[in-house]
Design a protein around this motif. Sequence first.
Motif, PDB file in Angstrom:
ATOM      1  N   GLN A   7       8.142  74.626 111.494  1.00  0.00           N
ATOM      2  CA  GLN A   7       9.387  74.968 110.812  1.00  0.00           C
ATOM      3  C   GLN A   7       9.799  73.821 109.901  1.00  0.00           C
ATOM      4  OE1 GLN A   7      12.532  76.389 113.300  1.00  0.00           O
ATOM      5  NE2 GLN A   7      11.158  77.542 114.619  1.00  0.00           N
ATOM      6  N   GLU A   8      10.570  74.162 108.887  1.00  0.00           N
ATOM      7  CA  GLU A   8      11.066  73.152 107.963  1.00  0.00           C
ATOM      8  C   GLU A   8      11.964  72.173 108.712  1.00  0.00           C
ATOM      9  OE1 GLU A   8      13.836  73.075 104.018  1.00  0.00           O
ATOM     10  OE2 GLU A   8      12.443  74.767 104.198  1.00  0.00           O
ATOM     11  N   THR A   9      11.810  70.873 108.384  1.00  0.00           N
ATOM     12  CA  THR A   9      12.612  69.831 109.025  1.00  0.00           C
ATOM     13  C   THR A   9      13.396  69.062 107.966  1.00  0.00           C
ATOM     14  OG1 THR A   9      10.997  68.025 108.875  1.00  0.00           O
ATOM     15  CG2 THR A   9      10.760  69.549 110.735  1.00  0.00           C
ATOM     16  N   GLU A  10      14.209  68.133 108.408  1.00  0.00           N
ATOM     17  CA  GLU A  10      15.004  67.302 107.497  1.00  0.00           C
ATOM     18  C   GLU A  10      14.369  65.936 107.246  1.00  0.00           C
ATOM     19  OE1 GLU A  10      17.722  68.316 105.800  1.00  0.00           O
ATOM     20  OE2 GLU A  10      17.293  70.287 106.671  1.00  0.00           O
ATOM     21  N   ILE A  11      13.166  65.711 107.755  1.00  0.00           N
ATOM     22  CA  ILE A  11      12.482  64.428 107.584  1.00  0.00           C
ATOM     23  C   ILE A  11      12.197  64.205 106.103  1.00  0.00           C
ATOM     24  CG2 ILE A  11      10.370  63.131 108.105  1.00  0.00           C
ATOM     25  CD1 ILE A  11      10.300  64.730 110.775  1.00  0.00           C
ATOM     26  N   ASP A  12      12.421  62.993 105.617  1.00  0.00           N
ATOM     27  CA  ASP A  12      12.170  62.654 104.220  1.00  0.00           C
ATOM     28  C   ASP A  12      10.664  62.547 103.979  1.00  0.00           C
ATOM     29  OD1 ASP A  12      13.425  61.517 101.585  1.00  0.00           O
ATOM     30  OD2 ASP A  12      11.770  60.169 102.108  1.00  0.00           O
ATOM     31  N   VAL A  13      10.167  63.258 102.981  1.00  0.00           N
ATOM     32  CA  VAL A  13       8.737  63.317 102.696  1.00  0.00           C
ATOM     33  C   VAL A  13       8.186  61.937 102.338  1.00  0.00           C
ATOM     34  CG1 VAL A  13       6.991  64.276 101.139  1.00  0.00           C
ATOM     35  CG2 VAL A  13       8.798  65.748 102.038  1.00  0.00           C
ATOM     36  N   LYS A  14       8.873  61.198 101.485  1.00  0.00           N
ATOM     37  CA  LYS A  14       8.386  59.867 101.091  1.00  0.00           C
ATOM     38  C   LYS A  14       8.346  58.924 102.286  1.00  0.00           C
ATOM     39  CE  LYS A  14       9.860  60.240  96.318  1.00  0.00           C
ATOM     40  NZ  LYS A  14      10.811  59.828  95.303  1.00  0.00           N
ATOM     41  N   ASP A  15       9.374  58.973 103.122  1.00  0.00           N
ATOM     42  CA  ASP A  15       9.383  58.148 104.332  1.00  0.00           C
ATOM     43  C   ASP A  15       8.209  58.501 105.235  1.00  0.00           C
ATOM     44  OD1 ASP A  15      11.682  56.884 103.465  1.00  0.00           O
ATOM     45  OD2 ASP A  15      13.027  57.983 104.819  1.00  0.00           O
ATOM     46  N   PHE A  16       7.930  59.799 105.365  1.00  0.00           N
ATOM     47  CA  PHE A  16       6.806  60.243 106.184  1.00  0.00           C
ATOM     48  C   PHE A  16       5.500  59.651 105.669  1.00  0.00           C
ATOM     49  CE2 PHE A  16       3.233  63.256 106.234  1.00  0.00           C
ATOM     50  CZ  PHE A  16       2.889  63.153 107.568  1.00  0.00           C
ATOM     51  N   GLY A  49       7.249  70.953 110.298  1.00  0.00           N
ATOM     52  CA  GLY A  49       6.698  70.375 111.508  1.00  0.00           C
ATOM     53  C   GLY A  49       6.560  68.872 111.302  1.00  0.00           C
ATOM     54  N   PRO A  50       5.775  68.220 112.146  1.00  0.00           N
ATOM     55  CA  PRO A  50       5.709  66.758 112.060  1.00  0.00           C
ATOM     56  C   PRO A  50       4.836  66.207 110.940  1.00  0.00           C
ATOM     57  CG  PRO A  50       4.389  67.539 113.899  1.00  0.00           C
ATOM     58  CD  PRO A  50       5.106  68.741 113.343  1.00  0.00           C
ATOM     59  N   THR A  51       3.868  66.998 110.390  1.00  0.00           N
ATOM     60  CA  THR A  51       2.928  66.393 109.435  1.00  0.00           C
ATOM     61  C   THR A  51       2.574  67.243 108.220  1.00  0.00           C
ATOM     62  OG1 THR A  51       1.002  67.220 110.643  1.00  0.00           O
ATOM     63  CG2 THR A  51       1.813  65.024 111.258  1.00  0.00           C
ATOM     64  N   ILE A  52       3.174  68.399 108.029  1.00  0.00           N
ATOM     65  CA  ILE A  52       2.833  69.244 106.889  1.00  0.00           C
ATOM     66  C   ILE A  52       3.901  69.101 105.806  1.00  0.00           C
ATOM     67  CG2 ILE A  52       2.508  71.614 106.075  1.00  0.00           C
ATOM     68  CD1 ILE A  52       1.416  72.278 108.880  1.00  0.00           C
ATOM     69  N   ILE A  53       3.446  68.878 104.587  1.00  0.00           N
ATOM     70  CA  ILE A  53       4.330  68.812 103.421  1.00  0.00           C
ATOM     71  C   ILE A  53       4.170  70.145 102.703  1.00  0.00           C
ATOM     72  CG2 ILE A  53       4.816  67.636 101.243  1.00  0.00           C
ATOM     73  CD1 ILE A  53       3.435  65.136 102.634  1.00  0.00           C
ATOM     74  N   PHE A  75       0.196  70.674 102.247  1.00  0.00           N
ATOM     75  CA  PHE A  75      -0.922  69.848 102.685  1.00  0.00           C
ATOM     76  C   PHE A  75      -0.459  68.912 103.790  1.00  0.00           C
ATOM     77  CE2 PHE A  75       1.119  67.056  99.650  1.00  0.00           C
ATOM     78  CZ  PHE A  75       0.914  65.775 100.128  1.00  0.00           C
ATOM     79  N   SER A  76      -1.434  68.366 104.485  1.00  0.00           N
ATOM     80  CA  SER A  76      -1.177  67.350 105.488  1.00  0.00           C
ATOM     81  C   SER A  76      -2.183  66.225 105.300  1.00  0.00           C
ATOM     82  CB  SER A  76      -1.299  67.926 106.900  1.00  0.00           C
ATOM     83  OG  SER A  76      -1.018  66.927 107.855  1.00  0.00           O
ATOM     84  N   PRO A  77      -1.700  64.992 105.155  1.00  0.00           N
ATOM     85  CA  PRO A  77      -2.616  63.855 104.986  1.00  0.00           C
ATOM     86  C   PRO A  77      -3.108  63.358 106.349  1.00  0.00           C
ATOM     87  CG  PRO A  77      -0.360  63.112 104.761  1.00  0.00           C
ATOM     88  CD  PRO A  77      -0.306  64.595 104.994  1.00  0.00           C
ATOM     89  N   ARG A  78      -3.980  64.120 106.973  1.00  0.00           N
ATOM     90  CA  ARG A  78      -4.501  63.762 108.300  1.00  0.00           C
ATOM     91  C   ARG A  78      -5.294  62.451 108.233  1.00  0.00           C
ATOM     92  NH1 ARG A  78      -1.658  67.535 111.074  1.00  0.00           N
ATOM     93  NH2 ARG A  78      -2.089  69.637 110.399  1.00  0.00           N
ATOM     94  N   LYS A  79      -5.563  61.883 109.372  1.00  0.00           N
ATOM     95  CA  LYS A  79      -6.249  60.577 109.430  1.00  0.00           C
ATOM     96  C   LYS A  79      -7.596  60.566 108.701  1.00  0.00           C
ATOM     97  CE  LYS A  79      -3.266  58.433 112.124  1.00  0.00           C
ATOM     98  NZ  LYS A  79      -2.363  57.467 111.566  1.00  0.00           N
TER      99      LYS A  79
END
Length: 145
Positions: A7-16, A49-53, A75-79
């Motif tokens: 689900q959409e979160t309020e986490i800042d994308v740049k901070d992530f 969610g925790p890692t998808i932009i 996308f998600s910048p996985r390891k």
Amino acid sequence: MKKNKTQETEIDVKDFINSYVENDQKKKDSFRLIGSMSTWTGFEPKMWGPTIIGFGSYHYKYESGHEGDMPLIGFSPRKTEFSLYVYSPTEKNEHLLVDLGKYKIGKSCIYIKKLSDINISVLEKICNATIEYLNEHHECACREK
């Protein structure tokens, strides 16, 4: 009914990106993807969610009654690699994959190591074809644009 975990979160994308992505090239590629996907969709990036932009959203509902919202593309910048959530299995997209470059494909995404491995203009065409498909088959935020 089971609730969708993504689900959409309020986490800042740049901070992530700055806190999660350790590799400098992957950070550069992440910010380039953000710029491109924002331009292609007309939507600002949001964390899902925790890692998808993700960019924009659409509402899906299955015959089983399960429903929810997901980003149009993202996308998600996985390891080890990027997970690109940009692909709908249409005939048009299957033809575009031929010229995409170096990638692997999974059930719901395309995996790439770095942006220089793929043709960005082909990625744009895949994203646009996916947005078109989602607009035709789901309630889509892209109709508001």
